[in-house]
Design a protein around this motif. Structure first.
Motif, PDB file in Angstrom:
ATOM      1  N   GLU A 143       0.111  -2.867   2.846  1.00 44.42           N
ATOM      2  CA  GLU A 143       0.887  -3.810   2.040  1.00 44.42           C
ATOM      3  C   GLU A 143       0.832  -3.337   0.594  1.00 44.42           C
ATOM      4  OE1 GLU A 143       0.540  -8.134   2.668  1.00 44.42           O
ATOM      5  OE2 GLU A 143      -0.889  -7.618   4.236  1.00 44.42           O
ATOM      6  N   VAL A 144       1.999  -3.346  -0.051  1.00 45.01           N
ATOM      7  CA  VAL A 144       2.083  -2.900  -1.441  1.00 45.01           C
ATOM      8  C   VAL A 144       2.937  -3.888  -2.232  1.00 45.01           C
ATOM      9  CG1 VAL A 144       1.789  -0.448  -0.852  1.00 45.01           C
ATOM     10  CG2 VAL A 144       4.101  -1.402  -0.998  1.00 45.01           C
ATOM     11  N   VAL A 145       2.714  -3.916  -3.536  1.00 50.68           N
ATOM     12  CA  VAL A 145       3.599  -4.635  -4.446  1.00 50.68           C
ATOM     13  C   VAL A 145       4.218  -3.594  -5.368  1.00 50.68           C
ATOM     14  CG1 VAL A 145       3.744  -6.289  -6.352  1.00 50.68           C
ATOM     15  CG2 VAL A 145       2.356  -6.823  -4.336  1.00 50.68           C
ATOM     16  N   VAL A 146       5.548  -3.551  -5.392  1.00 49.14           N
ATOM     17  CA  VAL A 146       6.270  -2.557  -6.179  1.00 49.14           C
ATOM     18  C   VAL A 146       7.043  -3.286  -7.277  1.00 49.14           C
ATOM     19  CG1 VAL A 146       7.959  -0.677  -6.112  1.00 49.14           C
ATOM     20  CG2 VAL A 146       6.456  -1.076  -4.141  1.00 49.14           C
ATOM     21  N   ALA A 147       6.942  -2.757  -8.503  1.00 53.03           N
ATOM     22  CA  ALA A 147       7.637  -3.360  -9.645  1.00 53.03           C
ATOM     23  C   ALA A 147       8.889  -2.553  -9.976  1.00 53.03           C
ATOM     24  CB  ALA A 147       6.699  -3.408 -10.851  1.00 53.03           C
ATOM     25  N   PHE A 148      10.034  -3.224  -9.949  1.00 51.76           N
ATOM     26  CA  PHE A 148      11.295  -2.596 -10.362  1.00 51.76           C
ATOM     27  C   PHE A 148      11.606  -3.154 -11.747  1.00 51.76           C
ATOM     28  CE2 PHE A 148      11.229  -2.869  -5.712  1.00 51.76           C
ATOM     29  CZ  PHE A 148      11.326  -1.519  -5.400  1.00 51.76           C
ATOM     30  N   GLU A 149      11.035  -2.480 -12.767  1.00 55.81           N
ATOM     31  CA  GLU A 149      10.976  -3.099 -14.094  1.00 55.81           C
ATOM     32  C   GLU A 149      12.308  -3.063 -14.812  1.00 55.81           C
ATOM     33  OE1 GLU A 149       7.700  -0.711 -15.291  1.00 55.81           O
ATOM     34  OE2 GLU A 149       6.211  -2.246 -14.770  1.00 55.81           O
ATOM     35  N   LYS A 150      13.054  -1.961 -14.624  1.00 53.56           N
ATOM     36  CA  LYS A 150      14.310  -1.797 -15.360  1.00 53.56           C
ATOM     37  C   LYS A 150      15.453  -1.624 -14.375  1.00 53.56           C
ATOM     38  CE  LYS A 150      12.177   0.564 -19.338  1.00 53.56           C
ATOM     39  NZ  LYS A 150      10.804   0.739 -18.836  1.00 53.56           N
ATOM     40  N   ALA A 151      16.658  -1.824 -14.858  1.00 59.27           N
ATOM     41  CA  ALA A 151      17.831  -1.563 -14.026  1.00 59.27           C
ATOM     42  C   ALA A 151      17.887  -0.081 -13.677  1.00 59.27           C
ATOM     43  CB  ALA A 151      19.097  -1.973 -14.777  1.00 59.27           C
ATOM     44  N   GLY A 152      18.388   0.223 -12.477  1.00 57.56           N
ATOM     45  CA  GLY A 152      18.512   1.625 -12.082  1.00 57.56           C
ATOM     46  C   GLY A 152      18.391   1.786 -10.583  1.00 57.56           C
ATOM     47  N   SER A 153      18.383   3.049 -10.157  1.00 55.64           N
ATOM     48  CA  SER A 153      18.318   3.386  -8.729  1.00 55.64           C
ATOM     49  C   SER A 153      16.925   3.895  -8.392  1.00 55.64           C
ATOM     50  CB  SER A 153      19.350   4.465  -8.395  1.00 55.64           C
ATOM     51  OG  SER A 153      20.646   3.982  -8.652  1.00 55.64           O
ATOM     52  N   PHE A 154      16.379   3.382  -7.297  1.00 56.55           N
ATOM     53  CA  PHE A 154      15.062   3.792  -6.814  1.00 56.55           C
ATOM     54  C   PHE A 154      15.199   4.135  -5.335  1.00 56.55           C
ATOM     55  CE2 PHE A 154      14.569   0.815 -10.272  1.00 56.55           C
ATOM     56  CZ  PHE A 154      13.586   1.381 -11.073  1.00 56.55           C
ATOM     57  N   ALA A 155      14.150   4.751  -4.779  1.00 53.22           N
ATOM     58  CA  ALA A 155      14.203   5.087  -3.353  1.00 53.22           C
ATOM     59  C   ALA A 155      12.806   5.045  -2.765  1.00 53.22           C
ATOM     60  CB  ALA A 155      14.813   6.478  -3.158  1.00 53.22           C
ATOM     61  N   LEU A 156      12.729   4.602  -1.511  1.00 50.22           N
ATOM     62  CA  LEU A 156      11.521   4.800  -0.703  1.00 50.22           C
ATOM     63  C   LEU A 156      11.694   6.125   0.014  1.00 50.22           C
ATOM     64  CD1 LEU A 156       8.877   3.973   0.753  1.00 50.22           C
ATOM     65  CD2 LEU A 156      10.316   2.765   2.419  1.00 50.22           C
ATOM     66  N   LYS A 157      10.779   7.059  -0.239  1.00 50.00           N
ATOM     67  CA  LYS A 157      10.870   8.386   0.376  1.00 50.00           C
ATOM     68  C   LYS A 157       9.611   8.686   1.158  1.00 50.00           C
ATOM     69  CE  LYS A 157      13.787  11.190  -2.520  1.00 50.00           C
ATOM     70  NZ  LYS A 157      13.857  12.450  -3.228  1.00 50.00           N
ATOM     71  N   THR A 158       9.716   9.624   2.096  1.00 45.50           N
ATOM     72  CA  THR A 158       8.526  10.227   2.685  1.00 45.50           C
ATOM     73  C   THR A 158       8.478  11.676   2.224  1.00 45.50           C
ATOM     74  OG1 THR A 158       7.270  10.684   4.708  1.00 45.50           O
ATOM     75  CG2 THR A 158       9.665  10.725   4.918  1.00 45.50           C
TER      76      THR A 158
END
Length: 462
Positions: free
Chosen positions: A266-281
């Motif tokens: 279990e993780v908590v992820v912060a998306f602080e600013k507008a923009g594009s993010f990705a979950l990657k392996t």
């Protein structure tokens, strides 16, 4: 990988779906009653192609079971898989041995049984369920039989504003006609690694959030054999939980987390600013026998778009989550050594043998005996040429130390685990206590290796 060698392309970019929930038919509070049927179904992974799969209640991944610690659970299981026995193993959940879907308790094709157990206080965590019939587990899981099982705490220290998003990761290999190919020799040796990684059954779904969002994710590695080295890139991540639930305190500043097959986090992820993010392996070398090593590093599993009005006033993550007491000094020690060997099989072919302490699994043989309630130190040695995750049924353990090339390291944080990776050349020492008597399995959770004998039985004596 899509498009290569005629493999069908999968549609991408649909909004992330929530897993369907298994409806609770119980009339009174504190109880969960439902039915699960495992059987043939069809899925449409690629446009215009129907894929014959196995599914729970017609769904793959199976419906999510959500209960609260303290609840009594009663699930009527029906095996509608043609010509194969099956079971439901409640992976990681402290259930009585005769309710745990062991291979010795197989449910014949066309038959059924009811699983019944109570969830003790303190058992809140992200678990999962999947089949465990001997020699057939790998095929039943890669054909689609696996689902999430959430046990919620009565009081959750994680702010509700973070949401609670399950990301159930499976993988998939399709033939040009949309069917699921049979196991190859490379699959049997290394475990089956699909061409596509799916999140909640979707290829590269899209999650849209507002800037300023903190999001709680439950990450499940429900693949047969794929190691997932997961990262959210530039988005700050705190690790808050493991297989057996919340940690004592958040681990801030993590940039990635490795999940071997069957592990959860279990993780908590912060998306602080507008923009594009990705979950990657990211790339991870877990060792590979023979040709056909998949090029499976640096895949985007899910896209995240932070857009719109910024959220303000997101509550902070508490500094303390729950007590995770250290298991006391062990009263006994034992050692388990992984082994692999090639032997001449029938008709002159080569057969792999996967062993623990030099033996392949025998359903009628007890390999170890331990006393219920007693703490033991288990040493799992891996002198082979590939990583093998180690899983124990019926309990959660703690990693004490890891030895590699005569160097000993302690874990970065204390956690309850039911599965841990044992890298090649590594010895992992764990503190184990089984509270409930009966026969319990321990095995490699690369399912093809489990099916080929990398499994043993411990008899827990009252």
């Amino acid at each position: 990988m899509s498009g290569m060698s005629g493999t069908p392309a999968l549609p991408e970019g649909a909004p992330l779906r929530e897993l369907p929930r298994l409806a609770n038919m119980a009339a009174e509070g504190g109880r969960f009653e439902a039915s699960l049927m495992a059987g043939p179904s069809k899925a449409r992974f690629a446009n215009g192609l129907d894929t014959p799969i196995l599914a729970y209640n017609g769904e793959s991944p199976g419906p999510m079971i959500e209960v609260t610690e303290g609840d009594r659970v009663r699930i009527a299981f029906q095996n509608a898989i043609p010509d194969q026995p099956s079971t439901i193993h409640w992976h990681g959940i402290p259930v009585p041995a005769d309710q745990d879907g062991n291979p010795m308790d197989a449910v014949a094709s066309g038959a059924g049984r009811t699983y019944e157990f109570a969830l003790p206080e303190g058992s809140a965590a992200s678990y999962w369920y999947h089949p465990h019939p001997h020699g057939l587990s790998a095929g039943q899981v890669y054909r689609g039989l696996a689902g999430a099982f959430l046990v919620k705490p009565k009081v959750d220290p994680i702010p509700a504003a973070y949401g609670d998003t399950v990301l159930f990761l499976t993988d998939l290999r399709l033939a040009p006609d949309g069917s699921l190919p049979e196991q190859s020799m490379a699959d049997l040796m290394n475990g089956r690694v699909g061409d596509h990684v799916l999140v909640n059954g979707q290829k590269r779904p899209l999650l849209t959030v507002q800037p300023g969002t903190r999001r709680r994710f439950r990450l499940f590695n429900a693949t047969n054999a794929r190691f997932l080295r997961l990262t959210f890139g530039a988005a700050p991540m705190a690790i808050i939980g493991s297989d057996g639930g919340l940690l004592a305190a958040p681990v801030q500043g993590a940039t990635e987390i490795l999940l071997a097959p069957a592990e959860r986090a279990e993780v908590v992820v912060a998306f602080e600013k507008a923009g594009s993010f990705a979950l990657k392996t990211l790339p991870y070398d877990r060792g590979w026998m023979g040709p056909g090593r998949p090029d499976d590093g640096d895949l985007t599993l899910m896209s995240i778009e932070a857009q719109g009005a910024a959220l303000t006033g997101m509550p902070p993550l508490p500094e303390a989550l729950r007590p995770v007491p250290e298991l006391a000094k062990p009263a006994a020690r034992r050692r388990f050594v992984y082994g692999e060997s090639m032997a001449m099989g029938g008709r002159g072919g080569m057969a792999m043998a996967f062993t623990i302490n030099g033996k392949t699994f025998d359903m009628t043989r007890v390999d170890a005996r331990m006393k219920a309630g007693q703490i033991e130190l288990w040493e799992i040695q891996n002198p082979t040429d590939m990583d093998h995750p180690f899983h124990i049924h019926g309990t959660q353990f703690q990693i004490v130390e890891v030895e590699r090339e005569n160097r000993i390291s302690k874990p970065a944080y204390r956690a309850w685990k039911d599965t841990t990776n044992v890298r090649r050349g590594e010895t992992v020492r764990i503190a184990v206590r089984q509270q409930l008597p009966g026969l319990r399995m321990y095995h490699c959770h690369i399912l093809e290796h489990e099916d080929q004998g990398m499994m043993g039985i411990v008899n827990v004596l009252a």
